[in-house]
Design an enzyme around this catalytic site. Structure first.
Site, PDB file in Angstrom:
ATOM      1  N   ARG A 121      25.496   0.531   5.113  1.00 22.68           N
ATOM      2  CA  ARG A 121      25.448  -0.468   5.922  1.00 22.68           C
ATOM      3  C   ARG A 121      23.924  -0.920   4.187  1.00 22.68           C
ATOM      4  NH1 ARG A 121      26.125  -1.072  11.247  1.00 22.68           N
ATOM      5  NH2 ARG A 121      27.098  -3.524  11.396  1.00 22.68           N
ATOM      6  N   ASP A 129      32.810  -2.513   5.812  1.00 27.46           N
ATOM      7  CA  ASP A 129      32.253  -2.255   6.333  1.00 27.46           C
ATOM      8  C   ASP A 129      32.529  -2.186   7.809  1.00 27.46           C
ATOM      9  OD1 ASP A 129      29.883  -2.690   8.670  1.00 27.46           O
ATOM     10  OD2 ASP A 129      28.941  -2.982   7.655  1.00 27.46           O
ATOM     11  N   SER A 132      30.189  -3.937  11.420  1.00 22.58           N
ATOM     12  CA  SER A 132      30.350  -5.430  10.679  1.00 22.58           C
ATOM     13  C   SER A 132      31.789  -6.492  11.180  1.00 22.58           C
ATOM     14  CB  SER A 132      29.898  -5.754   9.054  1.00 22.58           C
ATOM     15  OG  SER A 132      28.340  -5.303   9.638  1.00 22.58           O
ATOM     16  N   TYR A 226      17.730  -0.482  11.051  1.00 26.01           N
ATOM     17  CA  TYR A 226      18.795  -0.430  12.574  1.00 26.01           C
ATOM     18  C   TYR A 226      17.293   0.011  13.368  1.00 26.01           C
ATOM     19  CZ  TYR A 226      23.392   1.103  11.581  1.00 26.01           C
ATOM     20  OH  TYR A 226      24.883   0.509  10.760  1.00 26.01           O
TER      21      TYR A 226
HETATM   22  P1  NAD Z   1      23.599  -1.783  16.391  1.00 25.44           P
HETATM   23  O1  NAD Z   1      24.505  -2.370  16.719  1.00 25.44           O
HETATM   24  O2  NAD Z   1      23.048  -0.787  15.742  1.00 25.44           O
HETATM   25  O3  NAD Z   1      22.445  -2.766  17.489  1.00 25.44           O
HETATM   26  C1  NAD Z   1      22.414  -4.322  17.608  1.00 25.44           C
HETATM   27  C2  NAD Z   1      21.418  -4.635  18.183  1.00 25.44           C
HETATM   28  O4  NAD Z   1      20.384  -3.923  19.409  1.00 25.44           O
HETATM   29  C3  NAD Z   1      19.744  -4.461  16.712  1.00 25.44           C
HETATM   30  O5  NAD Z   1      20.190  -6.224  16.423  1.00 25.44           O
HETATM   31  C4  NAD Z   1      19.048  -3.937  17.345  1.00 25.44           C
HETATM   32  O6  NAD Z   1      17.850  -4.163  16.948  1.00 25.44           O
HETATM   33  C5  NAD Z   1      19.050  -4.640  18.662  1.00 25.44           C
HETATM   34  N1  NAD Z   1      17.963  -3.377  19.902  1.00 25.44           N
HETATM   35  C6  NAD Z   1      18.114  -2.310  19.604  1.00 25.44           C
HETATM   36  N2  NAD Z   1      17.410  -1.371  20.542  1.00 25.44           N
HETATM   37  C7  NAD Z   1      17.326  -2.861  21.215  1.00 25.44           C
HETATM   38  C8  NAD Z   1      15.678  -2.827  22.621  1.00 25.44           C
HETATM   39  N3  NAD Z   1      15.764  -2.012  23.314  1.00 25.44           N
HETATM   40  N4  NAD Z   1      16.305  -4.323  22.641  1.00 25.44           N
HETATM   41  C9  NAD Z   1      16.320  -5.090  22.149  1.00 25.44           C
HETATM   42  N5  NAD Z   1      16.725  -4.830  20.989  1.00 25.44           N
HETATM   43  C10 NAD Z   1      17.452  -4.006  21.192  1.00 25.44           C
HETATM   44  O7  NAD Z   1      23.255  -3.533  15.262  1.00 25.44           O
HETATM   45  P2  NAD Z   1      24.169  -3.542  13.555  1.00 25.44           P
HETATM   46  O8  NAD Z   1      24.295  -4.749  14.542  1.00 25.44           O
HETATM   47  O9  NAD Z   1      25.233  -2.388  14.191  1.00 25.44           O
HETATM   48  O10 NAD Z   1      23.067  -4.141  12.762  1.00 25.44           O
HETATM   49  C11 NAD Z   1      22.137  -3.389  12.491  1.00 25.44           C
HETATM   50  C12 NAD Z   1      21.367  -4.384  11.067  1.00 25.44           C
HETATM   51  O11 NAD Z   1      21.828  -3.077  10.478  1.00 25.44           O
HETATM   52  C13 NAD Z   1      21.404  -5.344  11.096  1.00 25.44           C
HETATM   53  O12 NAD Z   1      21.025  -6.566  11.168  1.00 25.44           O
HETATM   54  C14 NAD Z   1      21.431  -5.601   8.933  1.00 25.44           C
HETATM   55  O13 NAD Z   1      19.631  -5.624   9.016  1.00 25.44           O
HETATM   56  C15 NAD Z   1      21.956  -4.414   9.826  1.00 25.44           C
HETATM   57  N6  NAD Z   1      22.925  -4.122   8.074  1.00 25.44           N
HETATM   58  C16 NAD Z   1      23.174  -4.084   7.624  1.00 25.44           C
HETATM   59  C17 NAD Z   1      24.276  -3.722   6.387  1.00 25.44           C
HETATM   60  C18 NAD Z   1      24.418  -4.327   4.817  1.00 25.44           C
HETATM   61  O14 NAD Z   1      23.979  -4.569   4.008  1.00 25.44           O
HETATM   62  N7  NAD Z   1      25.622  -4.337   4.573  1.00 25.44           N
HETATM   63  C19 NAD Z   1      25.553  -4.899   7.632  1.00 25.44           C
HETATM   64  C20 NAD Z   1      25.684  -4.818   8.762  1.00 25.44           C
HETATM   65  C21 NAD Z   1      23.840  -4.985   9.519  1.00 25.44           C
END
Ligand code: NAD
Length: 382
Positions: A121, A129, A132, A226
């Site tokens: 990410r 990605d 995403s 994450y």
């Molecule tokens: P994910 O599917 O792993 O998790 C979804 C959400 O659940 C996250 O926001 C996490 O903080 C939340 N979560 C986990 N445990 C929790 C709890 N106990 N209570 C409440 N919420 C909880 O995450 P994702 O959507 O795949 O992506 C996470 C992060 O990765 C993004 O927000 C971003 O910061 C990063 N990301 C970066 C890029 C990039 O730079 N290319 C692209 C995509 C995502």
């Protein structure tokens, strides 16, 4: 260089790895694209559209796998893997942390495999990605499922029959799927609240017009952005905080996940019992254990008038756009791998080194650990 795409074999899969737009893109690189007849049918793409884009249609999957690069949404069948040429490359969603036998087979066949869910990410790899792109689809569809299952309107309505108050939607987990769910529920006119343990997302939730109801959990974020797994005490604190908020919601969309771990339970059975009859929970974490104690993966549960939906593979329900986004991710990665001779998997590269799970007859995922890029000296055999 030959690139092959066959009809997906996994049950319920409607997506296809390449769409005509991306076939055209790969053909413009001078590559030959082989597509099995009917491969795009469940994504509503006709064979003739692939031919117009420059692809060659093949009668069977066995004809298509005789290629240099095989593209797939989910892992191909064992039978197809056994027919992939030695030294060929496979790009697909391989669920590498739970697929040791599959990886062994790929290594044994000397197929170099890229697990698309391991694309790092990082900014450079954003356009590749797939997590995403497919989470965007899932977040959007979760809201539509909830709206269809809800006994209420989402928007506020002023009608001759009087005013109808808008629905209250609570989104737990504000990652990619959660933010898309917030945006979609707002577009439908609901009053939306967003919750997460990563304080970094507060601003994003608010910028979408939702109210932030998150809880600060210290050290909740990894360097990669994450969430970390919460302790039992922290989990209890989150449940206590959410108890009243959940009881007042008409719809709860849950998306909280911690990579490689069981999803955190944020809604207990007793919290569901305090919800209003007619309320709906859509649990996007159903496949990894569920954020609600009563979720059953792939099923719809009625808990004293509260509907709990535990969908799996939501992206497959929007195949036209899910396939388009997935195939664009693949095409961008292939362009990154391109050389004058075809493609090269450079294990020192910060993208390839992480998502390449089998290489030169060896498995690169061990003890559930994501591979890391190899130092240039190792790659050079120094
Ligand atoms: P994910 O599917 O792993 O998790 C979804 C959400 O659940 C996250 O926001 C996490 O903080 C939340 N979560 C986990 N445990 C929790 C709890 N106990 N209570 C409440 N919420 C909880 O995450 P994702 O959507 O795949 O992506 C996470 C992060 O990765 C993004 O927000 C971003 O910061 C990063 N990301 C970066 C890029 C990039 O730079 N290319 C692209 C995509 C995502």
């Amino acid at each position: 260089m030959k690139v092959g795409v066959a009809t997906e074999s996994a049950s319920g899969e409607t997506r296809v790895a390449l769409v005509p737009e991306t076939v055209r893109r790969l053909c413009s690189l001078g590559w030959e694209v082989l597509v099995q007849k009917g491969a795009g049918a469940k994504s509503y793409i006709r064979d003739a559209e692939y031919v117009d884009a420059g692809a060659t249609l093949m009668d069977s999957a066995a004809d298509v796998v005789k290629c240099d690069v095989f593209l797939s949404v989910s892992a191909p069948s064992v039978k197809l893997i056994e027919q992939l040429p030695r030294g060929s490359t496979l790009l697909a969603l391989l669920d590498p942390m739970r697929s040791a036998a599959l990886l062994s087979l790929l290594a044994q066949q000397h197929v170099n495999a890229i697990a698309m869910e391991l694309i790092p990410r990082i900014t450079r790899a954003q356009s590749m990605d797939v997590l995403s792109s497919q989470a965007t689809v899932a977040g959007y569809r979760a809201v539509l499922l909830a709206a269809a299952g809800s006994s209420r309107f989402f928007p506020m309505l002023m009608t001759a029959a009087g005013t109808i108050a808008p629905a209250h939607v609570l989104v737990l987990g504000a990652g990619v799927a959660g933010l898309q769910a917030i945006a979609t529920a707002r577009r439908l006119g609901a009053v939306v609240q967003g919750f997460d343990i990563r304080p970094a997302v507060k601003e994003q939730v608010e910028s979408l017009g939702a109210q932030w109801v998150g809880v600060q959990v210290s050290g909740s974020e990894t360097a990669a952005g994450y969430a970390k797994e919460t302790t039992t005490a922290e989990q209890q604190r989150l449940q206590d905080h959410l108890s009243k908020i959940v009881s007042e919601a008409d719809v709860v969309i849950t998306t909280a996940q911690v990579p490689g771990k069981l999803a955190p339970v944020l809604i207990t059975k007793s919290m569901v019992e305090r919800m209003r009859p007619g309320a709906v929970i859509v649990d996007l974490a159903a496949d990894s254990g569920g954020n609600c104690e009563l979720t059953r993966s792939g099923q719809q549960v009625d808990a004293s008038g509260v509907t709990i939906i535990g969908p799996v593979n939501l992206a497959a329900g929007l195949p036209t756009h899910a396939s388009k986004m997935y195939s664009r991710n693949l095409a961008t990665l292939l362009q990154h791998l391109k050389t004058d001779e075809g493609i090269k998997l450079d294990l020192t590269d910060e993208i390839v080194g992480v998502c390449c799970v089998t290489h030169a007859g060896k498995v690169r995922v061990h003890d559930g650990r994501v591979p890391t890029p190899e130092p240039a000296s190792v790659a050079a055999g120094v």
